[in-house]
Design a protein around this motif. Structure first.
Motif, short mmCIF file in Angstrom:
data_model
loop_
_atom_site.label_atom_id
_atom_site.label_comp_id
_atom_site.label_asym_id
_atom_site.label_seq_id
_atom_site.Cartn_x
_atom_site.Cartn_y
_atom_site.Cartn_z
N ALA A 42 0.83 -1.21 0.00
CA ALA A 42 0.00 0.00 0.00
C ALA A 42 0.87 1.26 0.00
CB ALA A 42 -0.91 0.01 1.22
N PRO A 43 0.38 2.35 -0.58
CA PRO A 43 1.10 3.63 -0.48
C PRO A 43 1.36 3.99 0.98
CG PRO A 43 -0.73 3.81 -2.04
CD PRO A 43 -0.88 2.49 -1.35
N GLN A 44 2.56 4.45 1.26
CA GLN A 44 2.93 4.79 2.63
C GLN A 44 2.79 6.29 2.85
OE1 GLN A 44 4.03 2.18 5.03
NE2 GLN A 44 2.83 1.30 3.37
N LEU A 45 1.96 6.68 3.85
CA LEU A 45 1.74 8.09 4.11
C LEU A 45 2.95 8.74 4.77
CD1 LEU A 45 -1.25 7.02 3.67
CD2 LEU A 45 -1.92 8.94 5.12
N TRP A 46 3.63 7.98 5.64
CA TRP A 46 4.77 8.50 6.38
C TRP A 46 5.94 7.53 6.23
CZ3 TRP A 46 3.77 13.31 7.89
CH2 TRP A 46 2.45 13.67 8.15
N GLY B 26 -9.74 3.65 10.19
CA GLY B 26 -8.95 4.69 9.53
C GLY B 26 -9.09 6.00 10.28
N ILE B 27 -7.97 6.67 10.55
CA ILE B 27 -8.03 7.90 11.35
C ILE B 27 -7.62 9.14 10.57
CG2 ILE B 27 -7.71 6.69 13.53
CD1 ILE B 27 -4.78 7.67 13.50
N GLY B 28 -7.45 8.99 9.25
CA GLY B 28 -7.01 10.12 8.46
C GLY B 28 -5.51 10.12 8.30
N ALA B 29 -4.97 11.20 7.76
CA ALA B 29 -3.54 11.24 7.45
C ALA B 29 -2.65 11.50 8.66
CB ALA B 29 -3.28 12.31 6.38
N TYR B 30 -3.25 11.97 9.77
CA TYR B 30 -2.48 12.24 10.97
C TYR B 30 -3.41 12.22 12.17
CZ TYR B 30 -3.90 16.56 8.63
OH TYR B 30 -4.58 17.48 7.91
N CYS B 31 -2.85 12.11 13.34
CA CYS B 31 -3.66 12.11 14.56
C CYS B 31 -4.27 13.48 14.76
CB CYS B 31 -2.81 11.72 15.76
SG CYS B 31 -2.30 10.00 15.77
N TRP B 32 -5.57 13.51 15.01
CA TRP B 32 -6.26 14.78 15.24
C TRP B 32 -6.35 15.02 16.74
CZ3 TRP B 32 -6.29 18.10 11.56
CH2 TRP B 32 -7.17 19.19 11.54
N THR B 33 -7.38 15.67 17.22
CA THR B 33 -7.41 16.15 18.60
C THR B 33 -7.28 15.02 19.63
OG1 THR B 33 -8.80 17.97 17.87
CG2 THR B 33 -8.68 17.57 20.24
N PHE C 290 -3.41 5.06 9.40
CA PHE C 290 -3.38 6.31 8.64
C PHE C 290 -3.88 6.07 7.22
CE2 PHE C 290 0.05 7.19 11.81
CZ PHE C 290 -0.56 8.28 12.40
N THR C 291 -4.76 6.96 6.75
CA THR C 291 -5.31 6.88 5.41
C THR C 291 -5.39 8.28 4.81
OG1 THR C 291 -7.55 7.03 6.34
CG2 THR C 291 -6.72 4.82 5.85
N ASN C 292 -5.50 8.35 3.50
CA ASN C 292 -5.63 9.65 2.82
C ASN C 292 -7.08 10.10 2.83
OD1 ASN C 292 -3.27 8.13 0.90
ND2 ASN C 292 -2.81 10.17 1.68
N THR C 293 -7.57 10.38 4.00
CA THR C 293 -8.96 10.79 4.19
C THR C 293 -9.02 11.93 5.21
OG1 THR C 293 -9.23 9.12 5.92
CG2 THR C 293 -9.89 8.49 3.69
N ALA C 294 -10.21 12.48 5.38
CA ALA C 294 -10.41 13.51 6.40
C ALA C 294 -10.09 12.93 7.78
CB ALA C 294 -11.85 14.01 6.37
N PRO C 295 -9.65 13.77 8.71
CA PRO C 295 -9.29 13.26 10.03
C PRO C 295 -10.49 12.71 10.81
CG PRO C 295 -9.26 15.65 9.99
CD PRO C 295 -9.44 15.21 8.58
N MET C 296 -10.19 11.76 11.67
CA MET C 296 -11.21 11.14 12.50
C MET C 296 -11.14 11.73 13.91
SD MET C 296 -13.51 8.66 12.52
CE MET C 296 -13.03 7.48 11.26
N ASP C 297 -12.31 12.01 14.48
CA ASP C 297 -12.37 12.52 15.85
C ASP C 297 -13.73 12.11 16.44
OD1 ASP C 297 -10.32 13.58 17.28
OD2 ASP C 297 -10.73 15.67 16.85
N PRO C 298 -14.07 12.55 17.64
CA PRO C 298 -15.33 12.09 18.24
C PRO C 298 -16.55 12.45 17.41
CG PRO C 298 -13.96 13.18 19.88
CD PRO C 298 -13.31 13.42 18.55
#
Length: 358
Positions: free
Chosen positions: A40-44, A210-217, A248-256
């Protein structure tokens, strides 16, 4: 990439259309399960297989043993699709700067006044948090999506100081779909160990979120500890095991979003119970009734480590059934079918947790 401030919305829109950004397209991955694959493509570069965290909770050995001894092992693969909150009012804010006192004022549609105030002040603007007066008036609905520390409020404050006048930003509905945090988004395999008489012996859940491209809040909390703690709901499970991988995925960030894991746990638990009942030819109401924690068993510490201090789950269960009038189901179903609608009947208890800040 660019932040436009203008006298009118029309002028701002025209200025945005004049900005031309030359992007280099990269391979993307949006499915969290596929993101774990070696190819798979690696984000980091420093995070192999896009795996943020591999989390587990419960008694794996005891759960495995219960599954070996059970009369039946029921397995169900589930997808809890991504959603966005869609509050009745989109995110928006108004910021100003007082040069005489070197202080900022931010009116913000947020659920998280104090934590975000510190984040914006200390981590973004580089000022003491006392220099920022953060005000949340009528929020206009939040549902978790307005908990997060978004980039627009500190940008508004920066612009207000730079321009020497208040600056307002209101999100459009279209941009809200694109830029607000998302919720749910889990792919799970749930397994139930159950005996012939309908007694639950163990629950095993393995999920990928999936939590998005980086950790959010709150980072990877939802598919890990957030979904683990209320596994099993109000039922008596002698043992449970939960594994959650945040990816990590190429999507909008995940949060509550409306529960941040507890609804996911209920969905996982109730779907496998309903599926087991139908697969084994058992009454789905009766096997739930049979396995509910009796009030005399409380307080009880669940296999997930949660203290369940009190409650009368059988009483609530029976009262709910009474209010639902299952005896009238056939007549109501027939009426609905004649009107071209589908009509079903089910009951799904929900276990909430409170007092987490104590």
């Amino acid at each position: 990439v660019a932040f436009v401030v203008a006298e009118t919305q029309e002028a701002a829109n025209k200025a945005l259309e004049m900005i031309d950004v030359d992007y280099e397209p990269l391979d993307a991955v949006v499915d969290p399960v596929k993101a774990l694959a070696p190819e798979a493509p690696q984000l980091w570069n420093d995070i192999p297989n896009n795996l943020c965290i591999d989390f587990e909770l419960g008694d794996k050995e005891g759960t495995d043993k219960a599954f070996e001894e059970a009369d039946h092992v029921i397995t169900l693969d589930l997808i809890n699709n991504r959603v966005t909150a869609v509050p009745i009012e989109t995110r928006g804010c108004v910021g100003s700067y007082d040069a005489a006192t070197e202080t900022y004022t931010l009116y913000n549609s947020t659920q998280n006044v104090h934590a975000n105030r510190e984040m914006f002040a200390v981590n973004v603007l580089g000022i003491e948090k006392e220099k920022l007066h953060h005000i949340a008036p009528d929020v206009g609905g939040g549902f978790g999506a307005k908990n997060s520390a978004y980039p627009e409020p500190p940008m508004v404050l920066y612009a207000a100081k730079k321009l020497g006048r208040p600056v307002k930003w209101i999100n459009t509905r279209s941009d809200s779909f694109l830029g607000d945090t998302h919720g749910r988004g889990q792919t799970s395999r749930v397994q139930l160990a159950i005996n012939n008489d309908g007694t639950f012996l163990a629950l095993r859940t393995e999920t990928v979120g999936g939590i998005g491209a980086y950790c959010w809040t709150i980072g990877p909390f939802t598919p890990t500890g957030g979904s683990a703690r209320t596994q099993g709901g109000p039922y008596t499970f002698p043992t449970m095991y939960y594994r959650g991988r945040a990816v990590f995925t190429n999507t909008a960030p995940m949060d509550p979003y409306r529960g941040a894991g507890r609804p996911e746990a209920t969905f996982q638990t109730e779907r496998i119970i309903e599926y087991a009942a139908r697969k084994l030819g058992l009454d789905p109401v009766e096997i739930r009734r049979k396995n509910l924690m009796p009030p005399e068993a409380l307080p009880f510490k669940s296999p997930m480590g949660m203290e369940i201090d009190c409650g009368d789950f059988p009483l609530l269960f029976e009262r709910t059934l009474e209010m639902a009038e299952p005896g009238a189901f056939a007549a109501r179903a027939e009426k609905a079918i004649k009107a071209g609608r589908l009509f079903g009947f089910a009951i799904a208890p929900y276990l909430e947790c409170t007092g987490v800040a104590q």
